[in-house]
Design a protein around this motif. Sequence first.
Motif, PDB file in Angstrom:
ATOM      1  N   PHE A  79       0.804  -1.385  -0.109  1.00 27.24           N
ATOM      2  CA  PHE A  79      -0.041  -0.065   0.420  1.00 27.24           C
ATOM      3  C   PHE A  79       1.031   0.753   0.208  1.00 27.24           C
ATOM      4  N   ILE A  80       2.230   0.755  -0.283  1.00 26.12           N
ATOM      5  CA  ILE A  80       3.428   2.257  -0.061  1.00 26.12           C
ATOM      6  C   ILE A  80       3.561   2.104  -1.893  1.00 26.12           C
ATOM      7  N   ILE A  81       2.983   3.534  -2.292  1.00 26.29           N
ATOM      8  CA  ILE A  81       3.175   4.403  -3.849  1.00 26.29           C
ATOM      9  C   ILE A  81       4.700   5.573  -3.454  1.00 26.29           C
ATOM     10  N   GLY A  82       5.831   4.351  -4.671  1.00 28.84           N
ATOM     11  CA  GLY A  82       6.674   5.299  -4.565  1.00 28.84           C
ATOM     12  C   GLY A  82       7.802   4.446  -4.486  1.00 28.84           C
ATOM     13  N   ASP A  83       7.141   3.102  -3.362  1.00 26.34           N
ATOM     14  CA  ASP A  83       9.047   2.629  -3.831  1.00 26.34           C
ATOM     15  C   ASP A  83       8.872   1.057  -4.612  1.00 26.34           C
ATOM     16  N   GLY A  84       8.532   1.403  -5.308  1.00 20.41           N
ATOM     17  CA  GLY A  84       8.994   0.402  -6.764  1.00 20.41           C
ATOM     18  C   GLY A  84       8.725  -1.124  -6.694  1.00 20.41           C
ATOM     19  N   GLN A  85       7.132  -1.311  -5.691  1.00 17.58           N
ATOM     20  CA  GLN A  85       6.830  -2.939  -5.521  1.00 17.58           C
ATOM     21  C   GLN A  85       5.480  -2.661  -6.253  1.00 17.58           C
ATOM     22  N   GLU A  86       5.093  -3.400  -7.292  1.00 18.95           N
ATOM     23  CA  GLU A  86       3.458  -3.481  -7.451  1.00 18.95           C
ATOM     24  C   GLU A  86       3.041  -2.202  -8.353  1.00 18.95           C
ATOM     25  N   GLU A  87       3.697  -1.655  -8.637  1.00 14.83           N
ATOM     26  CA  GLU A  87       3.145  -0.356  -9.269  1.00 14.83           C
ATOM     27  C   GLU A  87       3.231   0.412 -10.450  1.00 14.83           C
ATOM     28  N   ASN A  88       2.571   0.781 -11.237  1.00 13.80           N
ATOM     29  CA  ASN A  88       2.267   0.786 -12.795  1.00 13.80           C
ATOM     30  C   ASN A  88       3.582   1.961 -12.689  1.00 13.80           C
ATOM     31  N   THR A  89       3.606   2.758 -14.054  1.00 18.22           N
ATOM     32  CA  THR A  89       4.357   3.897 -13.620  1.00 18.22           C
ATOM     33  C   THR A  89       4.115   4.434 -15.060  1.00 18.22           C
ATOM     34  N   ARG A  90       3.443   5.096 -15.621  1.00 20.46           N
ATOM     35  CA  ARG A  90       3.711   6.330 -17.074  1.00 20.46           C
ATOM     36  C   ARG A  90       4.074   7.159 -17.279  1.00 20.46           C
ATOM     37  N   TRP A  91       3.836   7.463 -18.332  1.00 19.11           N
ATOM     38  CA  TRP A  91       4.774   9.029 -18.781  1.00 19.11           C
ATOM     39  C   TRP A  91       4.207   8.867 -20.084  1.00 19.11           C
ATOM     40  N   THR A  92       4.906  10.275 -20.802  1.00 18.86           N
ATOM     41  CA  THR A  92       3.982  10.171 -22.487  1.00 18.86           C
ATOM     42  C   THR A  92       5.013  10.487 -23.045  1.00 18.86           C
ATOM     43  N   LEU A  93       5.854  11.062 -24.100  1.00 22.59           N
ATOM     44  CA  LEU A  93       7.587  11.234 -24.946  1.00 22.59           C
ATOM     45  C   LEU A  93       6.285  12.164 -25.847  1.00 22.59           C
ATOM     46  N   ASP A  94       6.994  13.523 -25.745  1.00 22.24           N
ATOM     47  CA  ASP A  94       6.632  14.158 -26.153  1.00 22.24           C
ATOM     48  C   ASP A  94       7.563  14.462 -27.496  1.00 22.24           C
ATOM     49  N   PHE A  95       7.375  14.620 -29.176  1.00 23.65           N
ATOM     50  CA  PHE A  95       8.150  14.209 -30.349  1.00 23.65           C
ATOM     51  C   PHE A  95       7.930  15.774 -30.491  1.00 23.65           C
ATOM     52  N   THR A  96       6.902  16.799 -29.887  1.00 22.74           N
ATOM     53  CA  THR A  96       7.023  17.929 -31.009  1.00 22.74           C
ATOM     54  C   THR A  96       8.117  18.790 -29.962  1.00 22.74           C
ATOM     55  N   GLN A  97       8.807  18.933 -29.857  1.00 24.25           N
ATOM     56  CA  GLN A  97       9.685  19.282 -29.092  1.00 24.25           C
ATOM     57  C   GLN A  97      11.356  19.413 -29.211  1.00 24.25           C
ATOM     58  N   ASP A  98      11.651  17.704 -30.555  1.00 22.81           N
ATOM     59  CA  ASP A  98      12.748  17.880 -31.320  1.00 22.81           C
ATOM     60  C   ASP A  98      12.732  19.196 -31.555  1.00 22.81           C
ATOM     61  N   PRO A  99      13.911  19.284 -32.093  1.00 22.02           N
ATOM     62  CA  PRO A  99      13.824  20.385 -33.654  1.00 22.02           C
ATOM     63  C   PRO A  99      14.027  19.892 -35.155  1.00 22.02           C
ATOM     64  N   ASN A 100      13.723  18.348 -34.700  1.00 25.02           N
ATOM     65  CA  ASN A 100      13.647  17.760 -36.509  1.00 25.02           C
ATOM     66  C   ASN A 100      11.819  18.016 -36.471  1.00 25.02           C
ATOM     67  N   TRP A 101      11.167  18.338 -35.816  1.00 25.52           N
ATOM     68  CA  TRP A 101       9.853  17.175 -36.151  1.00 25.52           C
ATOM     69  C   TRP A 101       9.508  17.998 -36.950  1.00 25.52           C
ATOM     70  N   VAL A 102       9.282  19.281 -37.468  1.00 22.80           N
ATOM     71  CA  VAL A 102       8.537  19.724 -38.922  1.00 22.80           C
ATOM     72  C   VAL A 102       8.594  18.544 -39.699  1.00 22.80           C
ATOM     73  N   ALA A 103      10.658  18.464 -39.809  1.00 23.50           N
ATOM     74  CA  ALA A 103      11.113  17.460 -40.848  1.00 23.50           C
ATOM     75  C   ALA A 103      11.055  16.023 -41.089  1.00 23.50           C
ATOM     76  N   PHE A 104       9.924  15.706 -39.520  1.00 29.73           N
ATOM     77  CA  PHE A 104       9.936  13.808 -39.407  1.00 29.73           C
ATOM     78  C   PHE A 104       9.046  13.598 -40.638  1.00 29.73           C
ATOM     79  N   SER A 105       9.094  12.282 -40.875  1.00 31.78           N
ATOM     80  CA  SER A 105       8.089  12.356 -42.226  1.00 31.78           C
ATOM     81  C   SER A 105       7.634  10.798 -41.512  1.00 31.78           C
ATOM     82  N   THR A 106       5.990  11.239 -40.977  1.00 32.38           N
ATOM     83  CA  THR A 106       5.114   9.720 -40.506  1.00 32.38           C
ATOM     84  C   THR A 106       4.895   8.948 -41.643  1.00 32.38           C
TER      85      THR A 106
END
Length: 205
Positions: free
Chosen positions: A54-81
Amino acid sequence: MSAVLATILIPNRAFSISISATAQGNLTPPTAIFPDTVTNGDFLISANDDPDNFIIGDGQEENTRWTLDFTQDPNWVAFSTTELLTSAKLTLTLTTCCNIETDEFRIQTLPSIATPSIQSLPRNTTQTIELELLDFYSSSDILGVFNRNSGGLIPMTYFDDALVSFARLELSNDRSQSVPEPSLILGIVTMGAIGSFATRRNEKV
């Protein structure tokens, strides 16, 4: 001969472009009591679906979520999807806890990845690993997530017995398959110049 030399001297894959995005947090985040969550820099830590701890943040039985934002990369506009990815290199820094042998991660909405590169890590250590996501997902799978909504975001989740303090994903593609190489263009121009010179010379004879 000039055309041949031009083709050799100009390198191939001149249109390869890479972009990257990073998430960072602390090696020792604050803790909370379930059902609260913990924000660790760019990471959000919550309990897994059936927590015994029941302790959150000690690395046991947890889900860790994050979002990677590529729009901050200087090559973002030139990148072809529209071009297939040639690489999708993920770097993770993990502080392992107990039962690392069952840990998995995923790009959200895609299947979870279980790999010995994580599950064989020693317990109670901090390790940085690199994984090629194209070994687990197709280029279309990754770009399908990348292109959703306004584009440029890839959300990820790690399960469940390690703290994630760093994540970086670098995407690369090669536009040389759809855009003529400079060597080819130069070769055509050079051959055209040779042909034009030969024509003018014949006219003078």
